[in-house]
Design a protein around this motif. Structure first.
Motif, PDB file in Angstrom:
ATOM      1  N   GLU A  37       0.823  -1.207   0.000  1.00  0.00           N
ATOM      2  CA  GLU A  37       0.000   0.000   0.000  1.00  0.00           C
ATOM      3  C   GLU A  37       0.861   1.263   0.000  1.00  0.00           C
ATOM      4  OE1 GLU A  37      -4.269   1.159   1.894  1.00  0.00           O
ATOM      5  OE2 GLU A  37      -2.894   0.022   3.156  1.00  0.00           O
ATOM      6  N   SER A  62      -2.948 -11.421  -6.806  1.00  0.00           N
ATOM      7  CA  SER A  62      -3.442 -10.119  -7.245  1.00  0.00           C
ATOM      8  C   SER A  62      -4.839  -9.853  -6.697  1.00  0.00           C
ATOM      9  CB  SER A  62      -3.450 -10.060  -8.771  1.00  0.00           C
ATOM     10  OG  SER A  62      -4.028  -8.878  -9.227  1.00  0.00           O
ATOM     11  N   ASP A  63      -5.732 -10.827  -6.819  1.00  0.00           N
ATOM     12  CA  ASP A  63      -7.107 -10.677  -6.342  1.00  0.00           C
ATOM     13  C   ASP A  63      -7.156 -10.465  -4.829  1.00  0.00           C
ATOM     14  OD1 ASP A  63      -7.982 -10.953  -8.935  1.00  0.00           O
ATOM     15  OD2 ASP A  63      -8.623 -13.045  -8.700  1.00  0.00           O
ATOM     16  N   CYS A  66      -5.756  -6.923  -4.013  1.00  0.00           N
ATOM     17  CA  CYS A  66      -6.694  -5.887  -4.457  1.00  0.00           C
ATOM     18  C   CYS A  66      -7.902  -5.791  -3.536  1.00  0.00           C
ATOM     19  CB  CYS A  66      -7.144  -6.152  -5.888  1.00  0.00           C
ATOM     20  SG  CYS A  66      -5.869  -5.836  -7.093  1.00  0.00           S
ATOM     21  N   GLU A  67      -8.386  -6.920  -3.093  1.00  0.00           N
ATOM     22  CA  GLU A  67      -9.531  -6.922  -2.179  1.00  0.00           C
ATOM     23  C   GLU A  67      -9.147  -6.323  -0.825  1.00  0.00           C
ATOM     24  OE1 GLU A  67     -12.092 -10.306   0.070  1.00  0.00           O
ATOM     25  OE2 GLU A  67     -11.783 -10.599  -2.085  1.00  0.00           O
ATOM     26  N   ASP A  70      -7.917  -2.347  -1.706  1.00  0.00           N
ATOM     27  CA  ASP A  70      -8.749  -1.575  -2.632  1.00  0.00           C
ATOM     28  C   ASP A  70      -7.932  -0.936  -3.760  1.00  0.00           C
ATOM     29  OD1 ASP A  70     -11.186  -0.598  -3.565  1.00  0.00           O
ATOM     30  OD2 ASP A  70     -10.899   1.314  -2.556  1.00  0.00           O
ATOM     31  N   CYS A  71      -7.229  -1.786  -4.506  1.00  0.00           N
ATOM     32  CA  CYS A  71      -6.479  -1.315  -5.679  1.00  0.00           C
ATOM     33  C   CYS A  71      -6.982  -2.072  -6.902  1.00  0.00           C
ATOM     34  CB  CYS A  71      -4.976  -1.502  -5.475  1.00  0.00           C
ATOM     35  SG  CYS A  71      -4.456  -3.219  -5.312  1.00  0.00           S
ATOM     36  N   GLU A  72      -6.410  -1.772  -8.058  1.00  0.00           N
ATOM     37  CA  GLU A  72      -6.816  -2.409  -9.318  1.00  0.00           C
ATOM     38  C   GLU A  72      -5.751  -3.398  -9.781  1.00  0.00           C
ATOM     39  OE1 GLU A  72      -9.570  -1.973 -11.217  1.00  0.00           O
ATOM     40  OE2 GLU A  72     -10.461  -0.402  -9.984  1.00  0.00           O
ATOM     41  N   GLY A  73      -6.161  -4.616 -10.105  1.00  0.00           N
ATOM     42  CA  GLY A  73      -5.263  -5.577 -10.732  1.00  0.00           C
ATOM     43  C   GLY A  73      -5.240  -5.296 -12.227  1.00  0.00           C
ATOM     44  N   LEU A  83      -0.186  -4.010 -10.227  1.00  0.00           N
ATOM     45  CA  LEU A  83      -1.249  -3.356  -9.466  1.00  0.00           C
ATOM     46  C   LEU A  83      -1.194  -1.852  -9.669  1.00  0.00           C
ATOM     47  CD1 LEU A  83      -0.876  -5.213  -6.041  1.00  0.00           C
ATOM     48  CD2 LEU A  83      -2.416  -5.779  -7.921  1.00  0.00           C
ATOM     49  N   LYS A  85      -3.040   1.903  -8.112  1.00  0.00           N
ATOM     50  CA  LYS A  85      -3.935   2.628  -7.209  1.00  0.00           C
ATOM     51  C   LYS A  85      -3.586   4.099  -7.301  1.00  0.00           C
ATOM     52  CE  LYS A  85      -5.753   2.711  -2.529  1.00  0.00           C
ATOM     53  NZ  LYS A  85      -5.690   2.101  -1.196  1.00  0.00           N
TER      54      LYS A  85
END
Length: 97
Positions: A37, A62-63, A66-67, A70-73, A83, A85
């Motif tokens: 993060e 990655s999943d 991200c969960e 709260d970021c984007e794969g 990743l 964000k």
């Protein structure tokens, strides 16, 4: 949520960067998530690698990350994944519309 055009743009940016973190036998814990993060806040886009001794595939890692933060794969190929964000303070990457 980002569009496919934005995802493509970010994949292009990720081609030239090296993985800065490795997911290994220790898995994904709170300390690891905090480091990821912080790196995302500073860089906005990072590449990570899953080691052979890990219980995760690149997509699963990655999943999970991200969960949790709260970021984007963006991409998962082989043992590497990317990743993204958006930084809260100073955004460096200008996404296409």
């Amino acid at each position: 949520m980002i569009t496919s055009k934005q995802r493509s743009f970010l994949r292009g940016l990720a081609n030239s960067i090296e993985p800065i973190f490795q997911v290994g036998k220790g898995g994904i814990n709170e300390a690891f998530l905090k480091q990821v993060e912080d790196a995302l806040e500073a860089r906005e886009i990072i590449k990570l690698k899953v080691l052979n001794n890990s219980d995760f595939t690149a997509r699963e890692a990655s999943d999970n990350i991200c969960e949790a933060i709260d970021c984007e794969g963006i991409q998962a190929i082989g043992s590497k994944f990317v990743l993204y964000k958006k930084s809260k303070n100073k955004s460096k990457i200008e996404l296409p519309k």
